[in-house]
Design a protein around this motif. Structure first.
Motif, PDB file in Angstrom:
ATOM      1  N   LEU A 144       0.864  -1.180   0.000  1.00  0.00           N
ATOM      2  CA  LEU A 144       0.000   0.000   0.000  1.00  0.00           C
ATOM      3  C   LEU A 144       0.898   1.227   0.000  1.00  0.00           C
ATOM      4  CD1 LEU A 144      -2.715   1.507   0.277  1.00  0.00           C
ATOM      5  CD2 LEU A 144      -2.499   1.243   2.763  1.00  0.00           C
ATOM      6  N   MET A 145       0.750   2.062  -1.006  1.00  0.00           N
ATOM      7  CA  MET A 145       1.609   3.231  -1.181  1.00  0.00           C
ATOM      8  C   MET A 145       0.764   4.495  -1.195  1.00  0.00           C
ATOM      9  SD  MET A 145       4.245   3.952  -4.391  1.00  0.00           S
ATOM     10  CE  MET A 145       4.954   2.311  -4.203  1.00  0.00           C
ATOM     11  N   THR A 146       1.295   5.580  -0.654  1.00  0.00           N
ATOM     12  CA  THR A 146       0.625   6.876  -0.781  1.00  0.00           C
ATOM     13  C   THR A 146       1.317   7.698  -1.854  1.00  0.00           C
ATOM     14  OG1 THR A 146       2.000   7.952   0.909  1.00  0.00           O
ATOM     15  CG2 THR A 146      -0.040   6.883   1.651  1.00  0.00           C
ATOM     16  N   ALA A 204      -5.535  -1.411   7.531  1.00  0.00           N
ATOM     17  CA  ALA A 204      -6.189  -2.457   8.323  1.00  0.00           C
ATOM     18  C   ALA A 204      -7.204  -3.225   7.487  1.00  0.00           C
ATOM     19  CB  ALA A 204      -6.860  -1.840   9.542  1.00  0.00           C
ATOM     20  N   ASP A 205      -7.861  -2.534   6.554  1.00  0.00           N
ATOM     21  CA  ASP A 205      -8.841  -3.184   5.682  1.00  0.00           C
ATOM     22  C   ASP A 205      -8.169  -4.030   4.607  1.00  0.00           C
ATOM     23  OD1 ASP A 205     -10.931  -2.033   7.093  1.00  0.00           O
ATOM     24  OD2 ASP A 205     -11.176  -0.358   5.694  1.00  0.00           O
ATOM     25  N   LEU A 206      -7.132  -3.474   3.986  1.00  0.00           N
ATOM     26  CA  LEU A 206      -6.489  -4.153   2.859  1.00  0.00           C
ATOM     27  C   LEU A 206      -5.480  -5.203   3.305  1.00  0.00           C
ATOM     28  CD1 LEU A 206      -5.816  -1.139   0.432  1.00  0.00           C
ATOM     29  CD2 LEU A 206      -7.713  -2.761   0.382  1.00  0.00           C
ATOM     30  N   ARG A 207      -4.928  -5.038   4.491  1.00  0.00           N
ATOM     31  CA  ARG A 207      -3.905  -5.934   5.024  1.00  0.00           C
ATOM     32  C   ARG A 207      -2.747  -6.144   4.050  1.00  0.00           C
ATOM     33  NH1 ARG A 207      -3.742  -5.414   9.844  1.00  0.00           N
ATOM     34  NH2 ARG A 207      -2.326  -7.195   9.880  1.00  0.00           N
ATOM     35  N   PRO A 208      -2.096  -5.080   3.609  1.00  0.00           N
ATOM     36  CA  PRO A 208      -0.919  -5.250   2.748  1.00  0.00           C
ATOM     37  C   PRO A 208       0.238  -5.836   3.553  1.00  0.00           C
ATOM     38  CG  PRO A 208      -1.057  -2.985   3.486  1.00  0.00           C
ATOM     39  CD  PRO A 208      -2.317  -3.670   3.975  1.00  0.00           C
ATOM     40  N   ASP A 212       1.569  -3.135  13.426  1.00  0.00           N
ATOM     41  CA  ASP A 212       1.884  -4.503  13.019  1.00  0.00           C
ATOM     42  C   ASP A 212       2.197  -4.635  11.531  1.00  0.00           C
ATOM     43  OD1 ASP A 212      -0.743  -3.881  12.366  1.00  0.00           O
ATOM     44  OD2 ASP A 212      -1.404  -5.977  12.476  1.00  0.00           O
ATOM     45  N   ILE A 213       2.167  -3.533  10.785  1.00  0.00           N
ATOM     46  CA  ILE A 213       2.497  -3.561   9.363  1.00  0.00           C
ATOM     47  C   ILE A 213       3.761  -2.734   9.149  1.00  0.00           C
ATOM     48  CG2 ILE A 213       1.731  -3.031   7.019  1.00  0.00           C
ATOM     49  CD1 ILE A 213      -1.131  -3.314   7.948  1.00  0.00           C
ATOM     50  N   PRO A 214       4.814  -3.313   8.576  1.00  0.00           N
ATOM     51  CA  PRO A 214       6.065  -2.563   8.375  1.00  0.00           C
ATOM     52  C   PRO A 214       5.853  -1.338   7.495  1.00  0.00           C
ATOM     53  CG  PRO A 214       6.399  -4.916   8.025  1.00  0.00           C
ATOM     54  CD  PRO A 214       4.926  -4.709   8.116  1.00  0.00           C
ATOM     55  N   VAL A 215       6.595  -0.272   7.795  1.00  0.00           N
ATOM     56  CA  VAL A 215       6.464   0.989   7.065  1.00  0.00           C
ATOM     57  C   VAL A 215       7.815   1.437   6.526  1.00  0.00           C
ATOM     58  CG1 VAL A 215       5.923   3.450   7.251  1.00  0.00           C
ATOM     59  CG2 VAL A 215       4.466   1.763   8.399  1.00  0.00           C
ATOM     60  N   VAL A 216       7.857   1.697   5.228  1.00  0.00           N
ATOM     61  CA  VAL A 216       8.986   2.373   4.587  1.00  0.00           C
ATOM     62  C   VAL A 216       8.524   3.775   4.227  1.00  0.00           C
ATOM     63  CG1 VAL A 216      10.435   2.480   2.519  1.00  0.00           C
ATOM     64  CG2 VAL A 216      10.083   0.299   3.679  1.00  0.00           C
ATOM     65  N   SER A 225       8.813   7.051  13.403  1.00  0.00           N
ATOM     66  CA  SER A 225       7.908   5.907  13.446  1.00  0.00           C
ATOM     67  C   SER A 225       8.157   4.902  12.327  1.00  0.00           C
ATOM     68  CB  SER A 225       6.457   6.395  13.365  1.00  0.00           C
ATOM     69  OG  SER A 225       6.147   7.259  14.443  1.00  0.00           O
ATOM     70  N   ALA A 226       8.772   5.336  11.240  1.00  0.00           N
ATOM     71  CA  ALA A 226       8.977   4.453  10.084  1.00  0.00           C
ATOM     72  C   ALA A 226      10.066   3.425  10.368  1.00  0.00           C
ATOM     73  CB  ALA A 226       9.339   5.279   8.856  1.00  0.00           C
ATOM     74  N   GLY A 227       9.898   2.238   9.769  1.00  0.00           N
ATOM     75  CA  GLY A 227      10.907   1.203   9.930  1.00  0.00           C
ATOM     76  C   GLY A 227      12.156   1.466   9.124  1.00  0.00           C
ATOM     77  N   ARG A 228      12.011   2.069   7.939  1.00  0.00           N
ATOM     78  CA  ARG A 228      13.152   2.435   7.095  1.00  0.00           C
ATOM     79  C   ARG A 228      12.864   3.775   6.448  1.00  0.00           C
ATOM     80  NH1 ARG A 228      16.707  -1.212   4.772  1.00  0.00           N
ATOM     81  NH2 ARG A 228      17.656   0.663   3.888  1.00  0.00           N
ATOM     82  N   LEU A 229      13.906   4.582   6.300  1.00  0.00           N
ATOM     83  CA  LEU A 229      13.814   5.862   5.600  1.00  0.00           C
ATOM     84  C   LEU A 229      14.689   5.800   4.363  1.00  0.00           C
ATOM     85  CD1 LEU A 229      14.068   8.561   8.451  1.00  0.00           C
ATOM     86  CD2 LEU A 229      12.021   7.737   7.268  1.00  0.00           C
ATOM     87  N   LEU A 230      14.147   6.264   3.233  1.00  0.00           N
ATOM     88  CA  LEU A 230      14.891   6.316   1.976  1.00  0.00           C
ATOM     89  C   LEU A 230      14.930   7.751   1.477  1.00  0.00           C
ATOM     90  CD1 LEU A 230      13.284   3.260   0.096  1.00  0.00           C
ATOM     91  CD2 LEU A 230      15.225   3.265   1.695  1.00  0.00           C
ATOM     92  N   ALA A 231      15.983   8.083   0.734  1.00  0.00           N
ATOM     93  CA  ALA A 231      16.113   9.409   0.111  1.00  0.00           C
ATOM     94  C   ALA A 231      16.685   9.219  -1.288  1.00  0.00           C
ATOM     95  CB  ALA A 231      17.015  10.314   0.940  1.00  0.00           C
TER      96      ALA A 231
END
Length: 377
Positions: A13-15, A93-97, A114-118, A154-160
């Motif tokens: 799931l991407m924004t 929570a609905d899509l459970r990616p 409970d869902i990893p975030v990049v 809060s993010a698990g990984r940060l990219l630039a």
């Protein structure tokens, strides 16, 4: 999900928003990840994408969800941003990616635990202000910066997209670790018809954004014998506007229309004071255009020895560099070839591989610790 076997069936799931370069980044990444059997759902923030943009999304294989949520950088209050973060968390929570990829890092503070975030540091008001204005942040930027800082934490990984911007981000937000660098990539657009003759200057992007310094390009146009064409909107969703007295503004063009203009190999110029990467520059380089770029760290990092660099505040130097390429077609050809060769490193495939590596670092099972590990001998 079967990640240890290569990522088969992974759902992300991407924004993204349809206002600037993040939209193109999201679609290109979605397209690139398809080769690794990764499906992408894009939650669209801000104004809805145009028909052309929606068609491009469909071609990339991405599924769009129109949220109607505020953009973090145009929101009028912290509550709007927090509400958007909570809405994305509910959607997750609905899509459970398998993973959430936030191109608006401020939303990470409300992400599902409970869902990893990049999160990707594409740009932010704090680094923009430092590059364009300098000095203390205005009050309306202070709360935005605080929300972004909470999101980064809060993010698990940060990219630039560049090392220069990764360091600027780490400094602005006092990060203990510099974001990992995954450079953006583009696939050259096919051109069905040749563009206008190359004896013109071309620029593209968010012309309304003061950081792009379109005003400098417009002043350049008043001192040149050849036309200066500019693709992009002069009015932004945040109310910012740009005026054109000398350059010819073409408005918002499709990717194919931009590619058609670039196919004539005009001189491409960007006098940006703030540019974390610069997709428009990459598109011009892929077409073999000679580049004249402002001498800022990100452009130096990406295009050293493949462009002419100028001080964006030295108008005489900008005019001299442009007229030099008008008079000297051989230098222009050599520069264009160098730019195209450098652009070969900034591909969708390389970008996708880098992002996939970041995903893997969060999704692969961590080795378990032995209860005796670290015990005194």
């Amino acid at each position: 999900m079967a990640w240890p076997d290569g990522g088969a069936g992974l759902h992300v799931l991407m924004t993204a928003d349809a206002v600037g370069g993040v939209w193109q980044y999201a679609l290109d990444l979605s397209d690139g990840l398809r080769a690794h059997d990764v499906s992408t759902t894009i939650a669209v923030l801000g104004p809805p994408p145009s028909a052309d943009q929606q068609a491009a999304a469909q071609a990339s294989g991405a599924t769009l969800v129109m949220t109607g949520l505020s953009l973090d950088w145009t929101a009028q209050s912290p509550h709007e941003v927090e509400e958007a973060g909570e809405a994305i968390a509910r959607l997750a929570a609905d899509l459970r990616p398998d993973l959430v990829h936030l191109n608006a890092p401020a939303l990470a503070a409300r992400a599902n635990s409970d869902i990893p975030v990049v999160a990707v540091c594409h740009s932010c008001v704090a680094t923009w202000w430092q590059a364009v204005k300098g000095g203390s942040l205005p009050e309306e930027f202070v709360w935005r910066t605080e929300l972004v800082k909470r999101g980064y934490a809060s993010a698990g990984r940060l990219l630039a997209p560049t090392l220069a911007f990764a360091h600027a981000t780490a400094k602005a937000y006092e990060l203990s670790q510099v974001p990992s660098v995954v450079r953006n990539g583009r696939r050259p657009a096919p051109v069905s018809a040749s563009g206008p003759n190359g004896d013109f200057v071309f620029t593209a992007g968010r012309l309304w954004d003061e950081g792009k310094n379109f005003a400098g390009v417009d002043r350049l146009a008043s001192r040149l014998a050849i036309p200066v064409l500019a693709a992009g909107s002069v009015q932004g969703p945040n109310g910012a506007k740009a005026q054109a007295a000398h350059a010819r503004v073409l408005g918002q063009l499709s990717d194919m229309e931009v590619a058609r203009h670039l196919s004539g190999k005009p001189i491409f110029i960007s006098l940006a004071r703030y540019e974390p990467f610069g997709l428009a520059v990459l598109e011009a380089a892929q077409m073999g255009c000679a580049l004249i770029l402002s001498d800022i760290p990100t452009f130096r990092e990406l295009w050293k020895d493949a462009a002419l660099f100028v001080d964006p505040d030295d108008e005489s130097a900008v005019v001299e560099a442009t007229e030099r390429l008008v008079r000297d077609p051989e230098t222009r050809r050599v520069l264009g070839s160098a730019a195209r060769a450098r652009a070969d490193a900034y591909t969708i495939e390389a970008m996708s591989a880098g992002v996939l590596s970041a995903y893997r670092s969060l999704l692969e099972p961590k080795p378990s610790r032995s209860p005796l590990e670290g015990a005194a001998a």
